[in-house]
Structure formats: structure tokens, C-alpha cells
Design an enzyme around this catalytic site. Structure first.
Site, short mmCIF file in Angstrom:
data_model
loop_
_atom_site.label_atom_id
_atom_site.label_comp_id
_atom_site.label_asym_id
_atom_site.label_seq_id
_atom_site.Cartn_x
_atom_site.Cartn_y
_atom_site.Cartn_z
N ASP A 1 -3.60 25.66 36.35
CA ASP A 1 -4.12 24.82 35.27
C ASP A 1 -4.81 25.61 34.15
O ASP A 1 -4.35 25.59 33.01
CB ASP A 1 -5.04 23.70 35.82
CG ASP A 1 -6.11 24.19 36.79
OD1 ASP A 1 -6.21 25.41 37.01
OD2 ASP A 1 -6.86 23.34 37.31
N ASP B 1 -9.12 30.60 48.56
CA ASP B 1 -7.70 30.28 48.63
C ASP B 1 -6.89 31.56 48.52
O ASP B 1 -7.20 32.45 47.74
CB ASP B 1 -7.33 29.33 47.49
CG ASP B 1 -8.04 27.99 47.62
OD1 ASP B 1 -8.34 27.59 48.76
OD2 ASP B 1 -8.30 27.35 46.59
N ASP C 1 -14.90 27.92 48.33
CA ASP C 1 -13.92 28.21 49.38
C ASP C 1 -12.99 29.32 48.88
O ASP C 1 -13.04 29.70 47.72
CB ASP C 1 -13.12 26.94 49.75
CG ASP C 1 -12.73 26.16 48.52
OD1 ASP C 1 -12.39 26.77 47.49
OD2 ASP C 1 -12.77 24.91 48.58
P1 ATP Z 1 -13.56 24.78 43.06
O1 ATP Z 1 -14.60 25.79 42.87
O2 ATP Z 1 -13.99 23.44 42.63
O3 ATP Z 1 -12.91 24.80 44.41
P2 ATP Z 1 -11.00 25.74 42.22
O4 ATP Z 1 -10.58 26.37 40.94
O5 ATP Z 1 -10.91 26.56 43.44
O6 ATP Z 1 -12.45 25.18 41.99
P3 ATP Z 1 -9.28 23.93 43.59
O7 ATP Z 1 -9.11 22.46 43.38
O8 ATP Z 1 -9.84 24.42 44.86
O9 ATP Z 1 -10.16 24.44 42.36
O10 ATP Z 1 -7.87 24.58 43.32
C1 ATP Z 1 -7.58 25.95 43.58
C2 ATP Z 1 -6.69 26.51 42.49
O11 ATP Z 1 -5.42 25.84 42.49
C3 ATP Z 1 -7.21 26.36 41.08
O12 ATP Z 1 -8.09 27.40 40.73
C4 ATP Z 1 -5.95 26.38 40.26
O13 ATP Z 1 -5.47 27.69 40.08
C5 ATP Z 1 -4.97 25.65 41.16
N1 ATP Z 1 -4.93 24.20 40.87
C6 ATP Z 1 -5.65 23.25 41.47
N2 ATP Z 1 -5.38 22.03 41.00
C7 ATP Z 1 -4.45 22.21 40.04
C8 ATP Z 1 -3.75 21.34 39.16
N3 ATP Z 1 -3.98 20.02 39.18
N4 ATP Z 1 -2.85 21.88 38.33
C9 ATP Z 1 -2.61 23.22 38.33
N5 ATP Z 1 -3.24 24.08 39.10
C10 ATP Z 1 -4.15 23.60 39.96
MG MG Z 2 -11.30 25.94 45.44
#
Ligand code: ATP
Ligand code: MG
Length: 449
Positions: free
Chosen positions: A144, A63, A61
Site C-alpha cells: 500500500d 511479518d 508484530d
Molecule cells: P501495523 O503496525 O498496524 O501492524 P503494518 O504496516 O504492519 O502496520 P499490517 O496490516 O500488519 O500493517 O500489514 C502488513 C503489511 O502488509 C503492510 O505494511 C503492507 O505492506 C501490507 N498491506 C497490508 N494491508 C494492505 C493493503 N490493504 N493493501 C496493500 N498492502 C497491504
Molecule cells: Mg503488522
């Protein structure tokens, strides 16, 4: 605020020096980025999508991060909803696709007073609500992992790196931003995220990020079961279930998610080189690799199968028949599990049906057997039987019988389920299994046969 951090300029990777092209970004995300920019705001792609695009992978997705406040975002888009308490976010909906737009936030520092609602902490340091807005740099530092804190700026198509994410991406390293122990305490779900990204990307964990993992699993006890349930789905339905499972066990995190399963695995590890669970995870991964659908209920049926069987053995020893024991054991296993991860009824009901089918599939004569083919969960129950068959001879015989039945046409199926037909073809006889059962309705010959 993190002590290692000063007001610093980002490393800027200009467009010619990276591989992110607008052609690979969801058109809806591009639309959102441009709309924000035209309204005078900063707008960047951030997080997993930037990471995955840089790695040449397809993002799950997209963001967006911006300096526009949620209410300002809301005014720009007709198809916008504001959601969330812990993080207030804007969701822009385009048919099935949602583009998540978050306002730049500062790290959860209590002394700081943003003009949004402030940071709310639990006594143990967990951040409960985190709505202090800040600069893009603040936003990078409160994320994170370094590889999750890269920004793709729609203004000049450059990638902005405040935290050394590019180097870690190239080195294949998962590294927490700032002090690892503190970060895990603030949000223990990061323990699971560290494992998930290591498994999914095949990256190594930086030693300082890895060190606390083994001993901090207990922090997960404080996380609401619903949030852990979401994480479990991401861990096991993300295409890398096997690696996730092995890392979770290695870092002693699995037991905090599935304590009853962990106990069974612990007791059995010398007897079963490959448990049903591992086979289920492998089959989930290969189905996803082939773009086939996977059911959370099936996954949970496998995750909780050994605890179910153990509980059933106990109840049968107390005198319950097989059918009663299954019902009672299922209830107990579910009640224990939902204290750790939630298990919504839309998943626990079909999970129970998959379990019940393991008993019902032992009936191989009469209309009762034929009718099972129309059971809405037949396919999942049969697939589950196939998994069991890999390590259980009796299940293997039964699975073969159903496989042969499925290969027949309607007339052949009627024939094959005649009691007389069975003796001739030497199909497995239920009686062998049924003998040990007392009063199990499902195991009795169907009266209408
Ligand atoms: P995925 O491919 O699984 O979606 P993602 O990195 O996009 O991986 P998401 O859970 O969609 O993970 O979160 C988007 C972003 O928000 C992360 O890349 C990170 O920068 C931030 N983020 C998400 N969860 C946390 C957390 N618990 N603590 C700090 N930052 C977070
Ligand atoms: Mg994501």
C-alpha cells in the site's frame, strides 16, 4: 502492472547505514527467517516491523516475506498453519506469538498468469482474491504505502527499497505506491489505513495520496462489515484514537463507519465543544499509554452513546418508560450499526450492560445499590458514568456519590446505602432524576432496604 515501474534494482541500504539490529527483532521471527534461508529460500522482514524498527519504535508484530510457496513453508515448520483465501498465508505459532509468512506476490494484474490461483476482481475493480505469486520487486509494488514496502534481508542484513520508502520515512510522508485513485478503488480499506498511519506516526499525507480521500469514503460501503470492524479496532485501540478520529472526520470517512454517530456529531457540534466520545477516546489513549487494558465494548458504548440517547428520547416521547426505551433503542442502534461495521456479540452484550448500568447506577439505596458493586461490568459502567460526569451535572453528582461509596469499607457502604443515612449526609437523591420516570423498576426504592 504499474506503468511507472520498470525492472529496477532496489536501493540497498547496507547494515552499517541503518539502525535495524537483530537484537530488536523478535527471536521467533529471526528463527523463521533463518530456517527459510537455510532451506534455500529468500527471507525478509517486511511491512510495519521494518518501518517501525527504522523509526526506532517497537513493532506490533513481525511479518516475513519469502519466495517459498505456502505449502513449502508449511513443510519447514511443525507449528505452521495455512490460512486465508484473499491472501493465502502461513502462520507460524510460537506460544502467544504468531509470525506471519507471506509468499512474494505480484500486483493484481488480470492479464498476468502466475502459477498460483489467479486474481479475482469484483465488477468495480476491487480485488477479491490475490494469489498471483511474483518476485520480491513485484511484492514491493503491490503493497500500500512506500514506508510499508521496505525489506530487511536476512541474507546480508541490508534494507531493500524499491519504491522510495526510505526517503518518505525520513520526510515523514505517507505516500501510496502507484496511482492513488486506482489503489483506493482496488482496496478501499487503504483509505482507512492512510489515516491510521498518519495518526499513528504523526506523518503527513502526500498531496496525491490525500486528494482522493475526501471524496472516496463511499467506497467503504462495499467492504464487509467484519473487515471494517477490525479496522475500527486498529484505528481506535492503537493508542492514537484522538488523532485517528479527527482525521477520519476531516476526510469525511467517519460517517461511512458510524453514520448515526456522525449525524449526532453534526447536529451537536455547536452545543458540545467536547463530546463524551472525544473524552472516551482520550481516556482510551491515556490508558494504553499507561499499559492499562482497554475494552472494545467500552469504546463502542461511547461511539454509539449519542445515537442511543437520541433514539431513547424518541421512544420515550412515544410513551415508553426509560427502561423499555433503553432496551428498544439499544436494539435499534446495534441493528443499524452492524450494517456498517460488525459488532460481535462478545462486544455488543457488555456494551449494552454498560448502557444499562447508567440507569441502574441511579439507585443509591438498599441492597440493590450494594449488589451493583459485584456486577461484572460495574467498573466499566462506573467509568462510563465518570466520563458523562464531565459534561452533565446530574451525572456528576451521581458519579461523586459512587466515588465516595467506593472509598468506604463494607460497614461504611452498608451505612451509606441506608435510606435514612442519605437524608443526613445530603447525598444526591434519586428522586430528582426519578421523578420524570414512569414505572421504571430500577428507580424504585429497593424493597429490602
Ligand atoms: P501495523 O503496525 O498496524 O501492524 P503494518 O504496516 O504492519 O502496520 P499490517 O496490516 O500488519 O500493517 O500489514 C502488513 C503489511 O502488509 C503492510 O505494511 C503492507 O505492506 C501490507 N498491506 C497490508 N494491508 C494492505 C493493503 N490493504 N493493501 C496493500 N498492502 C497491504
Ligand atoms: Mg503488522
Amino acid at each position: 502492472m504499474d506503468s511507472t515501474r520498470s525492472n529496477s534494482l532496489p536501493v540497498v541500504i547496507p547494515r552499517p547505514e541503518h539502525n535495524i539490529s537483530r537484537a530488536n527483532i523478535s527471536p521467533n521471527a529471526v528463527k523463521v527467517l533463518y530456517r527459510l534461508r537455510e532451506a534455500g529460500y529468500r527471507a525478509c522482514l517486511v511491512g510495519g516491523s521494518v518501518r517501525d524498527l527504522l523509526l526506532g519504535r517497537e513493532p506490533k508484530d513481525f511479518d516475513v516475506a519469502t519466495d517459498a510457496r505456502p505449502e513449502q513453508v508449511y513443510k519447514l515448520f511443525r507449528n505452521c498453519r495455512l490460512i486465508g483465501r484473499r491472501f493465502r498465508l502461513a502462520h507460524i505459532q510460537f506460544g502467544q506469538e504468531i509470525i506471519e509468512v507471506a509468499t512474494f506476490r505480484a500486483h493484481g494484474d488480470d492479464s498476468e498468469d502466475g502459477d498460483g490461483p489467479s486474481v479475482e476482481r469484483a465488477a468495480d475493480g476491487r480485488i477479491l482474491s490475490d494469489n498471483v505469486y511474483g518476485s520480491i520487486e513485484d511484492d514491493a509494488w503491490r503493497r500500500d504505502f512506500t514506508i510499508n514496502a521496505l525489506y530487511y534481508d536476512i541474507d546480508n542484513f541490508a534494507v531493500l527499497d524499491y519504491v522510495g520508502g526510505m526517503a518518505d520515512l525520513k520526510a515523514g510522508l505517507i505516500r501510496l505506491i502507484g496511482d492513488p485513485a486506482q489503489h483506493y478503488h482496488e482496496d478501499p480499506v487503504r483509505l482507512l489505513r492512510a489515516v491510521r498511519f498518519a495518526a499513528k506516526l504523526g506523518f503527513r499525507l502526500d498531496p496525491a495520496t490525500e486528494a482522493p480521500l475526501h471524496r472516496l469514503g463511499h467506497l467503504l460501503e462495499k467492504i464487509p462489515p467484519a473487515r471494517l470492524f477490525d479496522e475500527v479496532l486498529k484505528l481506535f485501540l492503537g493508542g492514537c484514537a484522538i488523532q485517528s478520529f479527527e482525521l477520519l472526520r476531516h476526510y469525511r470517512l467517519f460517517g461511512w463507519l458510524f453514520p448515526a454517530t456522525e449525524r449526532c456529531l453534526h447536529h451537536q457540534q455547536h452545543h458540545y465543544p467536547k463530546t463524551l466520545l472525544v473524552r472516551a477516546l482520550a481516556s482510551t489513549d491515556s490508558r494504553l499509554a499507561e499499559n492499562k487494558p482497554v475494552q472494545p465494548a467500552f469504546l463502542f458504548a461511547a461511539l454509539l452513546w449519542e445515537p442511543l440517547r437520541e433514539q431513547m428520547r424518541r421512544l420515550e416521547a412515544e410513551g415508553l418508560d426509560e427502561h423499555e426505551a433503553l432496551q428498544e433503542a439499544a436494539e435499534q442502534v446495534i441493528q443499524t450499526q452492524i450494517r456498517h461495521t460488525a459488532l460481535p456479540r462478545r462486544y455488543s452484550l457488555p456494551m449494552r450492560e454498560i448502557w444499562e448500568l447508567q440507569q441502574r447506577l441511579t439507585v443509591t439505596t438498599g441492597k440493590r445499590a450494594l449488589r451493583l458493586l459485584d456486577h461484572p461490568r460495574f467498573r466499566a459502567g462506573y467509568d462510563f458514568l465518570l466520563l458523562r460526569a464531565e459534561a452533565d451535572e446530574q451525572a456528576a453528582e451521581l458519579a461523586d456519590w459512587w466515588t465516595r461509596l467506593l472509598a468506604l469499607d463494607t460497614a461504611g457502604r452498608v451505612q451509606a446505602t441506608q435510606p435514612a443515612a442519605k437524608a443526613k449526609t445530603g447525598k444526591p437523591r434519586r428522586r430528582r432524576k426519578a421523578r420524570s420516570r414512569k414505572g421504571d423498576q430500577a428507580a424504585q426504592p429497593a424493597p429490602e432496604a
